[in-house]
Design an enzyme around this catalytic site. Structure first.
Site, PDB file in Angstrom:
ATOM      1  CG  ASP A 134      -8.411  -4.621  -2.981  1.00 47.58           C
ATOM      2  OD1 ASP A 134      -9.623  -4.442  -2.800  1.00 47.58           O
ATOM      3  OD2 ASP A 134      -7.669  -3.767  -3.499  1.00 47.58           O
ATOM      4  CG  HIS A 172      -2.068   0.911   1.106  1.00 48.99           C
ATOM      5  ND1 HIS A 172      -2.000   2.248   1.410  1.00 48.99           N
ATOM      6  CD2 HIS A 172      -3.331   0.678   0.668  1.00 48.99           C
ATOM      7  CE1 HIS A 172      -3.177   2.795   1.182  1.00 48.99           C
ATOM      8  NE2 HIS A 172      -4.001   1.870   0.712  1.00 48.99           N
TER       9      HIS A 172
HETATM   10  N1  ACO Z   1       4.295  -7.304  -4.477  1.00 54.35           N
HETATM   11  C1  ACO Z   1       5.654  -7.249  -4.611  1.00 54.35           C
HETATM   12  N2  ACO Z   1       6.375  -6.126  -4.418  1.00 54.35           N
HETATM   13  C2  ACO Z   1       5.700  -5.022  -4.060  1.00 54.35           C
HETATM   14  C3  ACO Z   1       4.300  -5.024  -3.892  1.00 54.35           C
HETATM   15  C4  ACO Z   1       3.585  -6.221  -4.100  1.00 54.35           C
HETATM   16  N3  ACO Z   1       2.269  -6.287  -3.972  1.00 54.35           N
HETATM   17  N4  ACO Z   1       3.904  -3.767  -3.564  1.00 54.35           N
HETATM   18  C5  ACO Z   1       5.018  -3.008  -3.518  1.00 54.35           C
HETATM   19  N5  ACO Z   1       6.106  -3.768  -3.818  1.00 54.35           N
HETATM   20  C6  ACO Z   1       7.510  -3.355  -3.822  1.00 54.35           C
HETATM   21  C7  ACO Z   1       7.782  -2.285  -4.863  1.00 54.35           C
HETATM   22  O1  ACO Z   1       8.099  -2.866  -6.104  1.00 54.35           O
HETATM   23  C8  ACO Z   1       8.941  -1.560  -4.220  1.00 54.35           C
HETATM   24  O2  ACO Z   1      10.091  -2.364  -4.365  1.00 54.35           O
HETATM   25  P1  ACO Z   1      11.571  -1.716  -4.534  1.00 54.35           P
HETATM   26  O3  ACO Z   1      11.802  -0.889  -3.304  1.00 54.35           O
HETATM   27  O4  ACO Z   1      12.477  -2.884  -4.654  1.00 54.35           O
HETATM   28  O5  ACO Z   1      11.491  -0.866  -5.785  1.00 54.35           O
HETATM   29  C9  ACO Z   1       8.596  -1.564  -2.765  1.00 54.35           C
HETATM   30  O6  ACO Z   1       7.775  -2.720  -2.567  1.00 54.35           O
HETATM   31  C10 ACO Z   1       7.885  -0.349  -2.259  1.00 54.35           C
HETATM   32  O7  ACO Z   1       6.715  -0.152  -3.025  1.00 54.35           O
HETATM   33  P2  ACO Z   1       5.731   1.052  -2.680  1.00 54.35           P
HETATM   34  O8  ACO Z   1       6.421   2.343  -2.950  1.00 54.35           O
HETATM   35  O9  ACO Z   1       5.224   0.832  -1.301  1.00 54.35           O
HETATM   36  O10 ACO Z   1       4.559   0.810  -3.700  1.00 54.35           O
HETATM   37  P3  ACO Z   1       3.613   1.889  -4.373  1.00 54.35           P
HETATM   38  O11 ACO Z   1       3.177   2.836  -3.349  1.00 54.35           O
HETATM   39  O12 ACO Z   1       4.261   2.451  -5.574  1.00 54.35           O
HETATM   40  O13 ACO Z   1       2.412   0.958  -4.860  1.00 54.35           O
HETATM   41  C11 ACO Z   1       0.548  -0.488  -4.673  1.00 54.35           C
HETATM   42  C12 ACO Z   1       1.362   0.634  -4.008  1.00 54.35           C
HETATM   43  C13 ACO Z   1       0.107  -0.028  -6.073  1.00 54.35           C
HETATM   44  C14 ACO Z   1      -0.686  -0.756  -3.844  1.00 54.35           C
HETATM   45  C15 ACO Z   1       1.440  -1.749  -4.776  1.00 54.35           C
HETATM   46  O14 ACO Z   1       1.759  -2.177  -3.473  1.00 54.35           O
HETATM   47  C16 ACO Z   1       0.747  -2.861  -5.545  1.00 54.35           C
HETATM   48  O15 ACO Z   1       0.775  -2.872  -6.759  1.00 54.35           O
HETATM   49  N6  ACO Z   1       0.123  -3.853  -4.829  1.00 54.35           N
HETATM   50  C17 ACO Z   1      -0.587  -4.927  -5.493  1.00 54.35           C
HETATM   51  C18 ACO Z   1      -1.913  -4.451  -6.042  1.00 54.35           C
HETATM   52  C19 ACO Z   1      -2.898  -4.189  -4.927  1.00 54.35           C
HETATM   53  O16 ACO Z   1      -3.116  -5.007  -4.041  1.00 54.35           O
HETATM   54  N7  ACO Z   1      -3.569  -3.032  -5.004  1.00 54.35           N
HETATM   55  C20 ACO Z   1      -4.580  -2.628  -4.049  1.00 54.35           C
HETATM   56  C21 ACO Z   1      -4.068  -1.514  -3.194  1.00 54.35           C
HETATM   57  S1  ACO Z   1      -5.227  -1.044  -1.973  1.00 54.35           S
HETATM   58  C22 ACO Z   1      -6.395  -0.239  -2.863  1.00 54.35           C
HETATM   59  O17 ACO Z   1      -6.160   0.511  -3.724  1.00 54.35           O
HETATM   60  C23 ACO Z   1      -7.715  -0.540  -2.547  1.00 54.35           C
END
Ligand code: ACO
Length: 428
Positions: free
Chosen positions: A363, A306
């Site tokens: 989710d 998130h």
């Molecule tokens: N799986 C694997 N790696 C992840 C995930 C994940 N679900 N989420 C974040 N990361 C990684 C990123 O790639 C990043 O890695 P790095 O530091 O090596 O580059 C690191 O964790 C930090 O990421 P964030 O900056 O926290 O992620 P961001 O804020 O850009 O994205 C998001 C948030 C879109 C929710 C992302 O976590 C994601 O795509 N999750 C899966 C989809 C999902 O469940 N979405 C629902 C979100 S809640 C909602 O909207 C209702």
């Protein structure tokens, strides 16, 4: 003296006010940065940008805290209902009994949609995604209420209470009709029932057989919707505010919110999670390949991570717990719940997820509850949209009622070609 912060650019210092929120969050007010320095801030994805001042929802992502108008989500989940929480988000206070009853009545009376709109459904192929239909229908709905969708702020606000109740009511009717249309089944008209009871009736009743909720589906659905009611400046809510900032009416603004919610990084993740769990179940493995793929950067682990929460999403905690009781009352043992729990445990023990503070989000468990209620997977994100409607409405109101609100118009850093001479077509 008011607090200030200093930015040093090359050899010059510039001072800017510090804005402090009621929960201590601080922001450097850089609104005059460009005029003072010629520089703008660059914050792709807005991870560090406060786009507004808002009184609606507070999130402390580090500590996994979510509050609407000061009330913790756990207390609302234990004591409140979707419609009451909707009123809280929109109007700022927990309503008195008489106000809540009046709102309920208003919502009840507005459940049906103009028969002129019934034929709109005929224009969609049965393969159309329900989110595409929902967004189109919400925008079309405004056309049936021209006095409430004028794009004149004063006039639209004069009808705000009516529009808010109408949208909260009709979004659910449109959702149920979308499902019926896709299934080739006749529409079911709304009845004099509770908010979620009526939705389930419109989804599942037959002309020859009334849907009977004998396992607490309406209650479980109410909790699901309530937990989705608002979540401050997420992608869809920011979209609603962006559209509203240009002066667009509430129907158009929430229709844009639906489009923003659709994507798999946002509301679409609830569909993706259940598809992943089903795939793991069909393969009969432990799902570790999804964790490995996420670690290699090939695909995100859906329902995890998130932008704001660097701790357990409190909504996921509540849904994770209630999934068990919902399944129990429905009387089914869904293997997907066990798979989800094991996947969660494996991820939470893996250094990749631990070091990045990636936890289950709303989710991750919501689809198991929706599935138990009988909601088809393709409708999952639509269910999210029904739940999020009060938050979108509350945020639209905040923009519309602020006489100082400006159109949202970020800047960019241009990285394209510099000035070039036009080349006539025969010389290219
Ligand atoms: N799986 C694997 N790696 C992840 C995930 C994940 N679900 N989420 C974040 N990361 C990684 C990123 O790639 C990043 O890695 P790095 O530091 O090596 O580059 C690191 O964790 C930090 O990421 P964030 O900056 O926290 O992620 P961001 O804020 O850009 O994205 C998001 C948030 C879109 C929710 C992302 O976590 C994601 O795509 N999750 C899966 C989809 C999902 O469940 N979405 C629902 C979100 S809640 C909602 O909207 C209702």
């Amino acid at each position: 003296m008011d607090k200030t912060g200093t930015i040093r650019l090359e050899k010059e210092n510039f001072e800017f006010p510090i804005i402090e929120g009621t929960e201590g969050e601080r922001a450097l007010d850089t609104r005059t940065l460009r005029s003072k320095t010629g520089c703008i801030t660059f914050d792709e994805g807005y991870g560090n940008t406060g786009s507004c001042l808002s009184d609606i929802t507070f999130i402390d992502g580090e500590n996994g805290i979510l509050r609407h108008r000061g009330y913790p989500i756990e207390e609302l989940a234990a004591n409140s209902s979707f419609l009451e929480t909707a009123m809280l988000a929109i109007y700022g206070e927990l309503p008195h009994k008489s106000c809540l009853n009046a709102f309920r009545q208003h919502v009840r009376r507005n459940a049906s949609i103009h028969t002129g709109m019934h034929s709109h459904f005929d224009g969609f192929p049965s393969s159309a995604h329900p989110m595409a239909i929902l967004s189109s229908m919400l925008n079309s709905l405004g056309a049936y209420y021209p006095g409430m969708s004028t794009n004149n702020r004063e006039q639209d606000l004069a009808h705000f209470d009516e529009t808010a109740a109408l949208l909260i009511s009709k979004v659910r009717t449109i959702a149920a009709m979308t499902y019926r249309m896709k299934m080739g089944m006749p529409f079911v008209y709304p009845a004099d029932m509770s908010y979620t009871g009526n939705f389930l009736h419109m989804m599942f009743s037959e002309p020859y057989r009334q849907y009977v909720d004998d396992h607490g589906a309406a209650k479980a659905l109410d909790l699901f919707l309530m937990l989705h009611a608002d979540h401050e400046q997420n992608c869809s809510t920011s979209t609603v505010r962006m559209v509203a900032s240009g002066g667009a009416n509430l129907f158009a603004s929430v229709s844009a919110g639906v489009c923003a919610l659709w994507g798999p990084s946002h509301g679409g993740a609830n569909m993706a999670v259940i598809q992943m769990l089903e795939e793991i179940h069909a393969a009969g493995d432990d799902g570790s390949r999804f964790i490995e793929a996420a670690k290699k950067g090939e695909a995100k682990l859906m329902g995890f991570g998130h932008r704001v929460y660097k701790n357990y999403d409190p909504r996921a905690r509540i849904l994770g717990k209630s999934a068990e009781s919902v399944l129990e009352s429905v009387g089914i043992k869904d293997p997907l719940l066990d798979i989800a729990r094991k996947l969660e445990q494996a991820a939470l023990e893996d250094d990749y997820f631990v070091s990045r503070k990636l936890y289950p989000n709303v989710d991750f468990y919501s689809g198991i509850i929706l599935k138990a209620i009988g909601i088809p997977v393709e409708m999952f994100t639509v269910m999210f949209a029904i739940g999020r409607m009060p938050g979108w409405i509350a945020n639209w109101k905040e923009i519309a009622e602020n006489p100082k609100s400006r159109i949202h118009r970020p800047r960019q850093i241009y990285t394209g070609k510099t000035l070039r001479e036009y080349v006539p077509i025969d010389k290219r």
